[in-house]
Design a protein around this motif. Sequence first.
Motif, PDB file in Angstrom:
ATOM      1  N   LYS A   1       7.527 -63.547  38.271  1.00  0.00           N
ATOM      2  CA  LYS A   1       6.217 -63.924  38.812  1.00  0.00           C
ATOM      3  C   LYS A   1       6.286 -65.226  39.597  1.00  0.00           C
TER       4      LYS A   1
ATOM      5  N   GLU B   1       7.543 -64.363  42.951  1.00  0.00           N
ATOM      6  CA  GLU B   1       6.496 -63.725  43.748  1.00  0.00           C
ATOM      7  C   GLU B   1       5.497 -64.756  44.259  1.00  0.00           C
TER       8      GLU B   1
ATOM      9  N   LYS C   1       6.970 -66.653  47.159  1.00  0.00           N
ATOM     10  CA  LYS C   1       6.909 -65.884  48.404  1.00  0.00           C
ATOM     11  C   LYS C   1       5.498 -65.892  48.985  1.00  0.00           C
ATOM     12  N   GLU C   2       4.483 -65.759  48.108  1.00  0.00           N
ATOM     13  CA  GLU C   2       3.094 -65.788  48.575  1.00  0.00           C
ATOM     14  C   GLU C   2       2.743 -67.132  49.202  1.00  0.00           C
TER      15      GLU C   2
ATOM     16  N   SER D   1      15.460 -62.881  47.912  1.00  0.00           N
ATOM     17  CA  SER D   1      14.299 -63.525  48.537  1.00  0.00           C
ATOM     18  C   SER D   1      14.672 -64.771  49.330  1.00  0.00           C
TER      19      SER D   1
END
Length: 255
Positions: free
Chosen positions: A48, A51, A54-55, A91
């Motif tokens: 998480k 993630e 990345k957001e 990523s």
Amino acid sequence: MQVNDIEQYLREVFPQENAMDYDNVGLIAGNRDKVVSAIVVSLDLTGKAIEFAKECGANLIVTHHPIIFGGIKALTMDDYVGKTLVELVKSGISVISCHTNLDLTDEFGNLAIADKLEANEPKACEGVVCGVVYELEEPTTLKEYCALVTKSLNASGVITINNPQNKVKKVFIQGGAFDEDSVEGVMKNGVDTVISGEIKHHICVGLEQMGINTIIAGHSATEQAYLPKMANLLSEKFSGINITVNYNNEVSSIL
């Protein structure tokens, strides 16, 4: 600004030679030559957290806990460490960890917890490697102080084995997990209440026999207090980079 610049600065503030022998701090994974777009500060490296990074357009995560402690013999999707590291590399995100080298810097560790509790003039506890001590302006009951700790640290709850009507006047804080080697120093400083994220039951029982209360507030709850101080430190040094604080895998603050 490159990943290497961030790591070198954090080495200056939290010297890696101060880390415990078992620990693993510094650049854990990634490309030290990569230009940093934005930073996420997180207690742990999780799927998480990646993630969220990345957001937020971040390609660097600064954590307290390192995801790698010992050697890795295989990197597969069969366990959470391998799965997380594979996702990290895919990523293009780097991760730097400041763990026990931060713990031993009270300003960014235990004093941060004391600030959350609005402690009166907290200071390093003499005879203890890691931890701060302070006195309440007015004594209170353990029941009332447990409620204050729960609210101030945004904990899901706290644990104590002691009589809820016991007095609380002089408090010792050690974030994360309580070190049994700290018992002697706690006693010498006249502490009546110990707060930590984790305290082994036999230590709680032993301290109770010596008239000392224990409050277990949760490892994560105590150390979440470190994150905004780390974010502010980085923001002041690298003012052109957006810093996002990730509390319990929820983006809560962008500096």
